[in-house]
Structures are given as structure tokens and as C-alpha cells.
Write a protein that holds these residues in place. Structure first.
Motif, PDB file in Angstrom:
ATOM      1  N   UNK A 151     -10.364   2.911   1.565  1.00 12.23           N
ATOM      2  CA  UNK A 151     -10.270   4.184   1.028  1.00 12.23           C
ATOM      3  C   UNK A 151      -9.428   4.258   2.706  1.00 12.23           C
ATOM      4  N   UNK A 152      -9.902   4.646   4.037  1.00 12.75           N
ATOM      5  CA  UNK A 152     -10.118   5.145   4.847  1.00 12.75           C
ATOM      6  C   UNK A 152      -7.624   4.689   5.156  1.00 12.75           C
ATOM      7  N   UNK A 153      -7.574   3.752   4.791  1.00 15.86           N
ATOM      8  CA  UNK A 153      -6.148   3.036   4.665  1.00 15.86           C
ATOM      9  C   UNK A 153      -5.514   4.049   4.301  1.00 15.86           C
ATOM     10  N   UNK A 154      -5.910   4.147   2.697  1.00 16.02           N
ATOM     11  CA  UNK A 154      -5.111   5.067   1.885  1.00 16.02           C
ATOM     12  C   UNK A 154      -4.444   6.686   2.183  1.00 16.02           C
ATOM     13  N   UNK A 155      -5.878   7.419   2.852  1.00 20.46           N
ATOM     14  CA  UNK A 155      -5.840   8.076   3.485  1.00 20.46           C
ATOM     15  C   UNK A 155      -5.063   8.537   4.758  1.00 20.46           C
ATOM     16  N   UNK A 156      -4.944   7.799   5.214  1.00 23.57           N
ATOM     17  CA  UNK A 156      -4.474   7.307   6.740  1.00 23.57           C
ATOM     18  C   UNK A 156      -2.707   7.198   6.698  1.00 23.57           C
ATOM     19  N   UNK A 157      -2.433   6.830   5.324  1.00 26.72           N
ATOM     20  CA  UNK A 157      -0.789   7.021   5.273  1.00 26.72           C
ATOM     21  C   UNK A 157      -0.140   7.465   4.390  1.00 26.72           C
ATOM     22  N   UNK A 158      -0.845   8.185   3.410  1.00 30.28           N
ATOM     23  CA  UNK A 158      -0.843   9.570   3.496  1.00 30.28           C
ATOM     24  C   UNK A 158      -0.171  10.478   4.153  1.00 30.28           C
ATOM     25  N   UNK A 159      -0.930  10.175   5.774  1.00 28.43           N
ATOM     26  CA  UNK A 159      -0.522  11.868   6.452  1.00 28.43           C
ATOM     27  C   UNK A 159       0.979  11.792   6.683  1.00 28.43           C
ATOM     28  N   UNK A 160       1.539  11.812   6.159  1.00 28.90           N
ATOM     29  CA  UNK A 160       2.837  11.065   6.925  1.00 28.90           C
ATOM     30  C   UNK A 160       3.245  10.838   8.235  1.00 28.90           C
ATOM     31  N   UNK A 161       2.583   9.826   8.680  1.00 28.73           N
ATOM     32  CA  UNK A 161       3.215   9.076   9.889  1.00 28.73           C
ATOM     33  C   UNK A 161       4.015   8.761   9.949  1.00 28.73           C
ATOM     34  N   UNK A 162       4.451   8.805  11.020  1.00 30.27           N
ATOM     35  CA  UNK A 162       6.377   8.399  12.369  1.00 30.27           C
ATOM     36  C   UNK A 162       5.885   6.482  12.038  1.00 30.27           C
ATOM     37  N   UNK A 163       5.283   6.792  13.204  1.00 29.46           N
ATOM     38  CA  UNK A 163       5.271   5.293  14.364  1.00 29.46           C
ATOM     39  C   UNK A 163       3.813   4.838  13.594  1.00 29.46           C
TER      40      UNK A 163
ATOM     41  N   UNK B 165       7.565   7.362   5.776  1.00 29.15           N
ATOM     42  CA  UNK B 165       8.017   7.575   6.339  1.00 29.15           C
ATOM     43  C   UNK B 165       7.759   7.042   7.633  1.00 29.15           C
ATOM     44  N   UNK B 166       7.499   5.851   7.565  1.00 28.84           N
ATOM     45  CA  UNK B 166       7.442   5.669   9.064  1.00 28.84           C
ATOM     46  C   UNK B 166       8.417   5.142   9.984  1.00 28.84           C
ATOM     47  N   UNK B 167       9.280   5.189  10.941  1.00 22.54           N
ATOM     48  CA  UNK B 167       9.939   4.768  11.331  1.00 22.54           C
ATOM     49  C   UNK B 167      10.237   4.194  12.110  1.00 22.54           C
TER      50      UNK B 167
END
Length: 253
Positions: free
Chosen positions: A59-71, A91-93
Motif C-alpha cells: 500500500x505504501x509503495x502504491x501511494x509513493x509511486x502515484x505521487x509523480x516522482x522523477x527520480x 513518470x520516472x526519468x
């Protein structure tokens, strides 16, 4: 800005784009809020996140990766890394993964299958980096399938023949870092003989995209001494023939 409610304290970082969190037991994520110990960190503009030795739930991983991180940089359990990378990565580069076998010895047998899952999902990410710190003098890379990996650092000894056999499974690699463990004359001679006979061993250059080979040393001799021993004669010429994109060979003591 602090917001103090009846049950929690929230700190809002309106401009923070880069955050590093290390070794925190009480850690969870909801949307763009990181719950760390007794604080809620509100991070509306977070772009770059480094996590070290943090265990996340799915659940935490899903929330974190839905935030639009670039790195995203993660050092720790390959199981947690796989949970993170089961989420959309579009969204990651940049994705950096570091696995330290000594800290997670129970994951040794699972590392390559889970890493294969991760690195087969990274198409479209510009920089995909992996560093493996293994405790064994030689650690097997048999079975890897990392088609989109661009940077690889191996902190253990790997015979050059095994390395050459492995590289077709990492076709987009542009940066390779190796630790030079050789310190006996027979080991150095064996590697040098292999490197100086590449064109006899292989009928044509490889399709490798490696541009930079970075060497660093272990044990008693400085890396500069070992490199002069290993890369003498036709060795450099042969490496550049076999890896036609190779531009730089660097070393650090």
C-alpha cells in the motif's frame, strides 16, 4: 509551516523537491504525505526521493509511486524494491537500486529473479542504475535479463569471460563499474592473457553500447598499478574493438 492538530503534527514543505530517508522503522505513505515516526511530512512538489533500509508495504509503495516522482533511489531489500517497481514507473526519468547482500543474505537466491522483474519494466526510463555489493569473492550473475539497464556497478570479483558472456543480457548498458580484486601474479596474467586475445576468441565486435568502463581496486595494490598490469599490450585496443562504443577507461585507487 506547521499545522498542529489533536492527533498529529504536520510539516508542509511547499518547495522541497529532494528528500532522503534512512533507516526509519515507523514509516508509511498516504498520497503526498510521508508519515515518519510522530510527524506527517507534506511534500506537494517532491521529485527526487532516496530511501535506504526502509521496509514498505505494498500500500505504501502504491501511494509513493502515484505521487509523480522523477527520480527514485532505493538501497535495501530487493523484495521492497520489487514492491516499489510493481507500480507504474512512467513518470520516472531515473531509477537507482542498490542491493547489499551482507544486509539481506536471505534474499540471495531471490535477487536475480526479482531484479529481472524490475528491470524488464523500466522501458522508457532514461537512466536505470543498479549496484550490487556482494560478500562473496565471486558472485554468480547467471540468469540475468536486464534489457533496459543503463548503469551497472559490481562490487565483487567476476571473471572477464563470465562478464563478456553476461553483457548480451544487458544490451543498453552504457556505464560499467568493476572492482579489481586480482592481486596474485597468476590471476593478473590470466586476465591479461584473456584481454590480449579477445580478437582471437570472438569473431566480430559485440553490439555493446558501453561507453565508460570504470575500475576501482581492492586489497593491497593500488588500482592504478593493477590497471597498468591488466591493460598492457593489446588489451585496451582489444576492448575498444570488442566494445566499439567505448570512449573512456577510468580507474580510482
Amino acid at each position: 509551516m506547521f499545522r498542529i492538530g489533536n492527533e498529529s503534527k504536520a510539516i508542509v514543505f511547499n518547495s522541497l523537491v529532494d528528500l532522503s530517508i534512512t533507516g526509519m522503522d515507523q514509516f508509511s505513505v498516504t498520497g503526498n504525505v510521508v508519515h515518519a515516526n510522530d510527524l506527517d511530512l507534506v511534500l506537494p512538489k517532491l521529485e527526487r526521493l532516496h530511501l535506504e533500509n526502509i521496509i514498505l508495504t505494498r500500500k505504501d509503495a502504491q501511494a509513493m509511486m502515484s505521487h509523480g516522482l522523477k527520480r527514485l533511489s532505493y538501497e535495501g531489500s530487493i523484495i521492497t524494491a520489487s514492491q516499489l517497481c510493481k507500480q507504474p514507473l512512467r513518470n520516472l526519468d531515473t531509477l537507482n537500486l542498490v542491493w547489499v547482500e551482507e544486509e539481506y543474505p536471505e534474499e540471495t537466491d531471490d535477487f536475480i529473479p526479482l531484479a529481472n522483474e524490475i528491470f524488464n519494466k523500466t522501458d522508457g526510463i532514461e537512466h536505470v542504475r543498479c549496484e550490487i555489493r556482494a560478500t562473496y569473492y565471486y558472485w554468480s550473475m547467471v540468469g540475468i535479463d536486464w534489457p533496459y539497464l543503463t548503469h551497472l556497478s559490481l562490487n565483487f570479483a567476476i571473471p572477464f569471460k563470465k562478464l563478456f558472456d553476461m553483457l548480451p543480457k544487458v544490451p543498453n548498458l552504457v556505464f560499467l563499474k568493476l572492482v579489481i580484486y586480482y592481486h596474485y601474479a597468476n590471476e593478473i596474467n590470466e586476465v591479461r592473457e584473456f584481454l590480449t586475445s579477445i580478437q582471437e576468441r570472438y569473431p566480430e565486435p559485440s553490439s555493446s553500447k558501453i561507453e565508460t568502463l570504470y575500475l576501482t581496486g581492492k586489497f593491497n595494490q593500488p588500482c592504478s598499478y593493477l590497471c597498468r598490469q591488466l591493460l598492457s599490450g593489446r588489451a585496451v585496443e582489444n576492448l575498444k574493438w570488442y566494445w566499439p562504443q567505448l570512449k573512456d577507461i577510468k580507474f580510482q585507487d
